[in-house]
Each structure stands twice: as C-alpha cells, then as structure tokens.
Design a protein around this motif. Structure first.
Motif, mmCIF file in Angstrom:
data_model
loop_
_atom_site.group_PDB
_atom_site.id
_atom_site.type_symbol
_atom_site.label_atom_id
_atom_site.label_comp_id
_atom_site.label_asym_id
_atom_site.label_seq_id
_atom_site.Cartn_x
_atom_site.Cartn_y
_atom_site.Cartn_z
ATOM 1 N N CYS A 33 0.836 -1.202 0.000
ATOM 2 C CA CYS A 33 0.000 0.000 0.000
ATOM 3 C C CYS A 33 0.867 1.247 0.000
ATOM 4 O O CYS A 33 1.636 1.475 0.931
ATOM 5 C CB CYS A 33 -0.912 0.004 1.219
ATOM 6 S SG CYS A 33 -1.956 1.482 1.327
ATOM 7 N N GLY A 37 -6.221 4.274 0.149
ATOM 8 C CA GLY A 37 -7.041 3.088 -0.058
ATOM 9 C C GLY A 37 -8.449 3.290 0.467
ATOM 10 O O GLY A 37 -8.654 3.964 1.477
ATOM 11 N N VAL A 40 -12.466 -1.425 0.530
ATOM 12 C CA VAL A 40 -12.338 -2.707 -0.140
ATOM 13 C C VAL A 40 -11.812 -3.729 0.863
ATOM 14 O O VAL A 40 -11.406 -3.375 1.971
ATOM 15 C CB VAL A 40 -11.384 -2.616 -1.347
ATOM 16 C CG1 VAL A 40 -11.920 -1.635 -2.374
ATOM 17 C CG2 VAL A 40 -9.983 -2.228 -0.899
ATOM 18 N N THR A 41 -11.794 -5.004 0.464
ATOM 19 C CA THR A 41 -11.247 -6.063 1.307
ATOM 20 C C THR A 41 -9.931 -6.558 0.718
ATOM 21 O O THR A 41 -9.874 -6.931 -0.458
ATOM 22 C CB THR A 41 -12.230 -7.239 1.416
ATOM 23 O OG1 THR A 41 -13.430 -6.791 2.070
ATOM 24 C CG2 THR A 41 -11.628 -8.373 2.228
ATOM 25 N N SER A 43 -7.524 -9.511 0.918
ATOM 26 C CA SER A 43 -7.694 -10.876 1.402
ATOM 27 C C SER A 43 -6.411 -11.503 1.934
ATOM 28 O O SER A 43 -6.443 -12.618 2.440
ATOM 29 C CB SER A 43 -8.260 -11.756 0.279
ATOM 30 O OG SER A 43 -7.385 -11.754 -0.832
ATOM 31 N N THR A 59 -11.370 0.179 5.020
ATOM 32 C CA THR A 59 -10.714 -0.988 4.430
ATOM 33 C C THR A 59 -10.709 -2.162 5.408
ATOM 34 O O THR A 59 -10.522 -1.979 6.607
ATOM 35 C CB THR A 59 -9.260 -0.639 4.048
ATOM 36 O OG1 THR A 59 -9.252 0.559 3.272
ATOM 37 C CG2 THR A 59 -8.614 -1.758 3.255
ATOM 38 N N SER A 315 -6.874 5.675 -5.281
ATOM 39 C CA SER A 315 -6.841 4.230 -5.057
ATOM 40 C C SER A 315 -7.160 3.456 -6.323
ATOM 41 O O SER A 315 -8.033 3.812 -7.099
ATOM 42 C CB SER A 315 -7.880 3.856 -3.984
ATOM 43 O OG SER A 315 -8.006 2.462 -3.910
ATOM 44 N N ARG A 316 -6.401 2.373 -6.514
ATOM 45 C CA ARG A 316 -6.712 1.416 -7.569
ATOM 46 C C ARG A 316 -6.801 0.013 -6.977
ATOM 47 O O ARG A 316 -6.403 -0.969 -7.576
ATOM 48 C CB ARG A 316 -5.634 1.485 -8.659
ATOM 49 C CG ARG A 316 -5.752 2.729 -9.518
ATOM 50 C CD ARG A 316 -4.792 2.708 -10.673
ATOM 51 N NE ARG A 316 -3.440 3.063 -10.268
ATOM 52 C CZ ARG A 316 -2.394 3.058 -11.076
ATOM 53 N NH1 ARG A 316 -2.551 2.707 -12.337
ATOM 54 N NH2 ARG A 316 -1.200 3.392 -10.635
ATOM 55 N N LEU A 317 -7.356 -0.044 -5.760
ATOM 56 C CA LEU A 317 -7.509 -1.342 -5.086
ATOM 57 C C LEU A 317 -8.513 -2.213 -5.844
ATOM 58 O O LEU A 317 -9.500 -1.730 -6.342
ATOM 59 C CB LEU A 317 -8.007 -1.126 -3.655
ATOM 60 C CG LEU A 317 -6.973 -0.699 -2.624
ATOM 61 C CD1 LEU A 317 -7.649 -0.350 -1.319
ATOM 62 C CD2 LEU A 317 -5.954 -1.797 -2.382
#
Length: 317
Positions: A33, A37, A40-41, A43, A59, A315-317
C-alpha cells in the motif's frame, strides 16, 4: 494509489504476468500500500513499504499489517483481522478501527489510537497515545511515552522505563505497573482493579488529586493493594480510595498523602501529610498536561502522512 500484490518464495518461475511455484515452496502473499485506499477487502497481508505513506478508509485486511521502517499508516473505519507490526521510526494512526490481533511497535515514532478496539499492545520506544478506546489484552510500553485517556483496558497496563506513564479517566481491569519513569506519572479520575505498583520513578508522581502535571477534579479508585516504593519522585496520593493496603517504603522524599485519600487496608512504611502551602502552590500552578503536546506531535505526523499518501494518487484497489 499504487496497490501491488506480491508473491515471495524461495523458488519462483515466471511466465508472462503469472508467477508459479516449483516444488513445495510456500508463498508469502501480500499487498503493498502506497497512497490512498478505500472501502475494499484485502484478502491477504498488507505492507506499507519503508519510507512510504498509506491511508485506509473503511478498508478490511484479512491478514497481518506491517508498517516498515520510516513508513506511515493512517486508518479510519478499518478492520484488521490479524496482527499489526510497526517498525523503526514508523507511525501508526488509527481512528474508529478494529484490530483483532496484537499491535507491536519496535523503535517506532509512535502509535495514536482513538475510538478504536484493540487486543494486546507491546511497544518498545516511541509513544503510545490511546484515546477513548477499548483494549482487550495486556498493554505494555517501554522506553517511550505512555498516555491513556477515556479508555477501558480489560487486562494489565505496564509502563516501564518510559519518560512518563499517564492515565486519565480510564479503567484498568488488571494490574497497573509504573516503574523507572524519568518524568514520573499521573493517575487521574481512573480505576484499577488489580494491584497497582509505582517503583523507581523520578521527578513527579501525581496519584489522584490536583497537581503540577494536570488538572484532576475526579476521584480515583484502587481495587487492590497500592505500592509506592523506592521512588525519587515527589509523590502525592490524594482524592483516591485504596481498597487494599498501602505500601510506601524507600521513597525519598517520602510519599505525601492528602486529606482526600482513603486507605481501607493497613499502611506500611513512611508517609507525610500534605502541607497547606504545598496544596496552595499546586492549585496556583498552571497544569502541564502532557497529552496536549503528544496530541500535537501525533497530528503533525499524521498530516504529513496524509499529504504524502494523497500525492501518490487515487486508489486502484
């Protein structure tokens, strides 16, 4: 924002954009990161690389979180299912955040936790600044600064060899240990239900009552025994109920016990009554609550971190 998912292993074979494993090598999957952000999740594990800044809003991270040396992580409304580790001169700032694993800092700049829920905290050097939060496990701060206010600690609280260890308007359900603090400590309008120990501290110990280190209008409660021993600090116990016994040995100067202190058990050692002139001086002096300075330090580092993260892009999560 640049969020990169990386795979590290002892033996890797790459084909195009894919990475495959050979043999029985085990992968360590993590997300890097740098930047901002959102909700989002993640994982797997999350890493803030050395010297970089990351902000997270809403997040969820299912794995562990690592803030590497000199890096910054500012999180709001986040959930971390695993442990959080903060490296040398790194900074962690949590608001409305849940950490389900342990928080460990090692020579960090500091950790600011506000309106959050954590388990255990183990900090060596750097500051630990806890505001309006709940901590489920043991909290330990060594060789740094410890300031807790408006919080509930369901286990023990230990401040060893810090500059100071201050507790305001908080509940400690386990034991309280304050030892070897160069600038002493404050216990104000708070409760501790385990044994409480102040030993080997210097400068000033303000255990309940008004004093030079801060205004303290509320009473304090010690549910077990209170030991104030072998301190060179100017130590005062006032506006507090000690349900157990009080041990006051080896202090130079001796422990001063104010007229609003009530010790239900026996007293062992030497104490002195508060003089009228000393009480007047304490009331006239301007309080020097160390929380204001710590809040300013945390806010300045957080502002720098946010600016750096914003500069890294969306963010590009």
């Amino acid at each position: 924002m640049k969020i990169l998912t990386l795979i590290a292993t002892a033996s890797l074979v790459a084909t195009g954009s894919l990475v495959a494993f050979t043999g029985s090598a085990q992968a360590a999957l993590y997300t890097t990161c740098v930047g901002d952000g959102g909700a989002v999740t993640v994982s797997n594990d999350l890493v803030v690389p050395a010297g970089k800044s990351c902000t997270l809003t809403g997040t969820k991270v299912k794995g562990t979180v690592t803030v590497e040396a000199g890096a910054d992580l500012v999180a709001a409304g986040a959930t971390f299912n695993g442990a959080v580790t903060v490296g040398e001169n790194a900074y962690l700032d949590l608001t409305d955040t849940t950490v389900k694993g342990a928080l460990t800092t090692n020579s960090a700049f500091g950790a600011h936790v506000e309106k959050s829920t954590l388990k255990a905290v183990d900090a060596t050097e750097g500051f630990v600044y806890v505001v309006d939060s709940t901590l489920g496990g043991a909290v330990s701060s060594k060789a740094g600064e410890l300031y807790v206010t408006g919080s509930t600690l369901n286990s023990s609280l230990t401040g060893e060899n810090n500059q100071y260890s201050d507790v305001y308007d908080s509940t400690v359900k386990g034991a309280l240990t304050v030892g070897g603090n160069t600038l002493g400590g404050v216990f104000c309008a708070s409760e501790v239900y385990g044994a409480a120990t102040y030993t080997g501290n210097a400068d000033t110990l303000q255990i309940g009552g008004e004093g030079l280190l801060g205004s303290c209008a509320g009473a304090s409660y010690f549910g077990g025994n209170l030991a104030v021993t072998d301190n060179t600090a100017k130590s005062v116990l006032d506006n507090a109920i000690v349900r157990g016994g009080l041990t006051a040995t080896g202090n130079n100067p001796v422990l001063v016990v104010g007229e609003l202190a009530r010790v239900r058990g026996g007293v062992t050692g030497e104490t002195a009554a508060a003089g009228a002139s000393a009480a007047r001086s304490a009331k006239k002096a301007a309080p020097q609550d160390r929380g204001a300075d710590l809040a300013e330090k945390a806010a300045a580092r957080a502002a720098e971190a946010k600016a750096d993260a914003h500069g890294a892009g969306p963010s590009r999560l």
